[in-house]
Write a protein that holds these residues in place. Sequence first.
Motif, mmCIF file in Angstrom:
data_model
loop_
_atom_site.group_PDB
_atom_site.id
_atom_site.type_symbol
_atom_site.label_atom_id
_atom_site.label_comp_id
_atom_site.label_asym_id
_atom_site.label_seq_id
_atom_site.Cartn_x
_atom_site.Cartn_y
_atom_site.Cartn_z
ATOM 1 N N ILE A 138 59.164 47.392 35.059
ATOM 2 C CA ILE A 138 58.021 46.631 34.555
ATOM 3 C C ILE A 138 58.524 45.798 33.377
ATOM 4 O O ILE A 138 58.743 46.317 32.278
ATOM 5 C CB ILE A 138 56.877 47.561 34.116
ATOM 6 C CG1 ILE A 138 56.391 48.415 35.295
ATOM 7 C CG2 ILE A 138 55.722 46.738 33.542
ATOM 8 C CD1 ILE A 138 55.298 49.409 34.924
ATOM 9 N N ALA A 139 58.720 44.529 33.605
ATOM 10 C CA ALA A 139 59.250 43.654 32.558
ATOM 11 C C ALA A 139 58.205 43.336 31.496
ATOM 12 O O ALA A 139 58.535 43.168 30.321
ATOM 13 C CB ALA A 139 59.779 42.364 33.177
ATOM 14 N N SER A 140 56.931 43.255 31.910
ATOM 15 C CA SER A 140 55.869 42.979 30.943
ATOM 16 C C SER A 140 54.507 43.224 31.573
ATOM 17 O O SER A 140 54.333 43.147 32.786
ATOM 18 C CB SER A 140 55.933 41.532 30.442
ATOM 19 O OG SER A 140 55.704 40.623 31.502
ATOM 20 N N VAL A 141 53.557 43.541 30.705
ATOM 21 C CA VAL A 141 52.144 43.639 31.077
ATOM 22 C C VAL A 141 51.341 43.046 29.929
ATOM 23 O O VAL A 141 51.590 43.359 28.768
ATOM 24 C CB VAL A 141 51.684 45.091 31.312
ATOM 25 C CG1 VAL A 141 50.204 45.122 31.697
ATOM 26 C CG2 VAL A 141 52.500 45.774 32.384
ATOM 27 N N ALA A 142 50.370 42.192 30.261
ATOM 28 C CA ALA A 142 49.527 41.594 29.222
ATOM 29 C C ALA A 142 48.102 41.468 29.734
ATOM 30 O O ALA A 142 47.877 41.022 30.860
ATOM 31 C CB ALA A 142 50.058 40.222 28.822
ATOM 32 N N VAL A 143 47.136 41.869 28.914
ATOM 33 C CA VAL A 143 45.710 41.725 29.222
ATOM 34 C C VAL A 143 45.070 40.942 28.082
ATOM 35 O O VAL A 143 45.254 41.276 26.909
ATOM 36 C CB VAL A 143 45.020 43.092 29.379
ATOM 37 C CG1 VAL A 143 43.526 42.913 29.649
ATOM 38 C CG2 VAL A 143 45.668 43.901 30.503
ATOM 39 N N ARG A 144 44.321 39.889 28.423
ATOM 40 C CA ARG A 144 43.697 39.054 27.398
ATOM 41 C C ARG A 144 42.258 38.709 27.773
ATOM 42 O O ARG A 144 41.941 38.533 28.946
ATOM 43 C CB ARG A 144 44.485 37.740 27.208
ATOM 44 C CG ARG A 144 45.899 37.916 26.669
ATOM 45 C CD ARG A 144 45.898 38.378 25.233
ATOM 46 N NE ARG A 144 47.233 38.398 24.656
ATOM 47 C CZ ARG A 144 48.083 39.436 24.728
ATOM 48 N NH1 ARG A 144 47.718 40.544 25.373
ATOM 49 N NH2 ARG A 144 49.279 39.369 24.175
ATOM 50 N N ILE B 52 45.560 31.785 30.941
ATOM 51 C CA ILE B 52 46.653 31.084 30.255
ATOM 52 C C ILE B 52 47.216 31.964 29.139
ATOM 53 O O ILE B 52 48.441 32.063 28.960
ATOM 54 C CB ILE B 52 46.160 29.737 29.705
ATOM 55 C CG1 ILE B 52 45.827 28.785 30.864
ATOM 56 C CG2 ILE B 52 47.207 29.102 28.788
ATOM 57 C CD1 ILE B 52 45.203 27.470 30.423
ATOM 58 N N LEU B 53 46.329 32.627 28.396
ATOM 59 C CA LEU B 53 46.778 33.497 27.309
ATOM 60 C C LEU B 53 47.581 34.681 27.834
ATOM 61 O O LEU B 53 48.648 35.015 27.299
ATOM 62 C CB LEU B 53 45.573 34.003 26.518
ATOM 63 C CG LEU B 53 44.718 32.956 25.796
ATOM 64 C CD1 LEU B 53 43.572 33.648 25.062
ATOM 65 C CD2 LEU B 53 45.561 32.138 24.817
ATOM 66 N N ALA B 54 47.079 35.336 28.889
ATOM 67 C CA ALA B 54 47.774 36.502 29.441
ATOM 68 C C ALA B 54 49.108 36.110 30.053
ATOM 69 O O ALA B 54 50.115 36.812 29.898
ATOM 70 C CB ALA B 54 46.888 37.182 30.483
ATOM 71 N N SER B 55 49.122 34.984 30.752
ATOM 72 C CA SER B 55 50.361 34.520 31.385
ATOM 73 C C SER B 55 51.435 34.212 30.338
ATOM 74 O O SER B 55 52.594 34.628 30.469
ATOM 75 C CB SER B 55 50.074 33.273 32.225
ATOM 76 O OG SER B 55 51.252 32.776 32.818
ATOM 77 N N ALA C 201 35.207 39.334 35.452
ATOM 78 C CA ALA C 201 34.088 39.001 34.576
ATOM 79 C C ALA C 201 34.099 39.906 33.348
ATOM 80 O O ALA C 201 34.559 41.036 33.421
ATOM 81 C CB ALA C 201 32.775 39.190 35.352
ATOM 82 N N PRO C 202 33.587 39.398 32.227
ATOM 83 C CA PRO C 202 33.007 38.055 32.027
ATOM 84 C C PRO C 202 34.042 37.044 31.551
ATOM 85 O O PRO C 202 33.670 36.003 30.998
ATOM 86 C CB PRO C 202 31.961 38.310 30.942
ATOM 87 C CG PRO C 202 32.588 39.371 30.087
ATOM 88 C CD PRO C 202 33.334 40.276 31.052
ATOM 89 N N GLY C 203 35.311 37.322 31.765
ATOM 90 C CA GLY C 203 36.368 36.401 31.369
ATOM 91 C C GLY C 203 37.541 37.113 30.751
ATOM 92 O O GLY C 203 37.760 37.063 29.533
ATOM 93 N N LEU C 204 38.271 37.871 31.561
ATOM 94 C CA LEU C 204 39.485 38.527 31.087
ATOM 95 C C LEU C 204 40.513 38.513 32.207
ATOM 96 O O LEU C 204 40.173 38.481 33.390
ATOM 97 C CB LEU C 204 39.220 39.964 30.631
ATOM 98 C CG LEU C 204 38.794 40.982 31.677
ATOM 99 C CD1 LEU C 204 39.223 42.386 31.238
ATOM 100 C CD2 LEU C 204 37.286 40.980 31.862
ATOM 101 N N SER C 205 41.774 38.501 31.826
ATOM 102 C CA SER C 205 42.860 38.427 32.798
ATOM 103 C C SER C 205 43.959 39.414 32.441
ATOM 104 O O SER C 205 44.209 39.700 31.266
ATOM 105 C CB SER C 205 43.454 37.015 32.838
ATOM 106 O OG SER C 205 42.534 36.094 33.395
ATOM 107 N N GLY C 206 44.606 39.916 33.482
ATOM 108 C CA GLY C 206 45.762 40.793 33.307
ATOM 109 C C GLY C 206 46.922 40.286 34.128
ATOM 110 O O GLY C 206 46.753 39.886 35.291
ATOM 111 N N VAL C 207 48.107 40.279 33.530
ATOM 112 C CA VAL C 207 49.329 39.810 34.195
ATOM 113 C C VAL C 207 50.398 40.883 34.088
ATOM 114 O O VAL C 207 50.548 41.513 33.030
ATOM 115 C CB VAL C 207 49.833 38.492 33.569
ATOM 116 C CG1 VAL C 207 51.218 38.133 34.109
ATOM 117 C CG2 VAL C 207 48.854 37.358 33.839
#
Length: 382
Positions: free
Chosen positions: A228-234, A258-261, A371-377
């Motif tokens: 796992i090189a990275s994980v980000a949730v924003r 865009i922030l999570a990426s 929803a309501p607007g969060l992303s995980g990468v």
Amino acid sequence: MMEDVYIIGAGIHPFGRTDGRSGRDQGVFAVRQAMADAGIEWTDVGCAYGGSAAAGSADIMVNELGLTGLPFINVANGCATGGSALASARNAIAAGEFDVALAVGFDKHPRGAFNAKPRDYGLPEWYGQTGMMLTTQFFALKIQRYMQLYGISRETLGRVAEKAFRNGVHADHAWRRSPVDLETILNSPMVNDPLTKYMFCAPAEGAVALILASGKKVRELGADAVKIASVAVRTRPPGSFEVFAPSVDIDNGGKPTILASKAAFEQAGIGPEDISVAQLQDTESGAEIMHMAENGFCKDGDQEQWLREGRTEITGSLPVNTDGGCLACGEPIGASGLRQVYENTVQLRGRGGGRQVPGRPKAAYSHVYGAPGLSGVCILER
């Protein structure tokens, strides 16, 4: 210094509809499959994180798996529930607290559209009474606007769905495993203009479990490990137009994806050009198109040429949603984000069969949006 963390076991319960088996039972199935893949027992697992939106608390799985006293944390973060469980499990190992951790997600949604409640998102009841809680309307309005701004055609929307069903044929866990031709997709019943019924995913059932381990445990087991090189949730920044937003700001702000990426690429120390295969959130065809740009793989509007030239096909320069994504698999909310990571683990191990990306892929990217607007990468490396 943070410890390196690896995936050493991956399990999945087929997505779709499974009468007579609860969502939690499907989760237990996936966990046992993942443990067998990793070559470990339940007593080896140091901690667990898991969640479900409609099928009960994940921690009750210990009734079937074993009463070992391990810390089992319930996770609830919409469509990013699985990604958030993975981030938590990874951090527990990276901090040196545990050598083995479980990330699991499952769900069993009733038939029909998701029935979101306005009060759950801080909205008044009239918002739902006017039909604005229907995500199909939001997705249609958002892609309509994007198509006008960047010259995306309905045919390109159809090509996304056509690719999804073609890839799903080769995925044992997919719900929709029959190809659908472009003409049928474009001429099927309209749900919300411009999106037809074949351009939407459906609420579903299914489960995914991933076993994570420290480098020390990987060496001890001699495991077939993927890093796992990275994980980000924003979450969303100011001015972001997301699910259940009542309006669009005049000054368009950033986006959670865009922030999570950006955070995930910075953690991994690589860029979009280094990715061999990507799984992008595709609750409908327009989402995959917009997320191609939001995750940095192309410029807004370039998707028209990318899809026409087949660049996102399994044999293309950047294969996208190799197992058919949400369109072919359906979306059990708790499991959906982990399915993407499961698929990337399969690809990096070279076990994809008819959907295997050629050329020994080295870096795999997954993105989930909710929803309501969060992303995980999550970025994996072989």
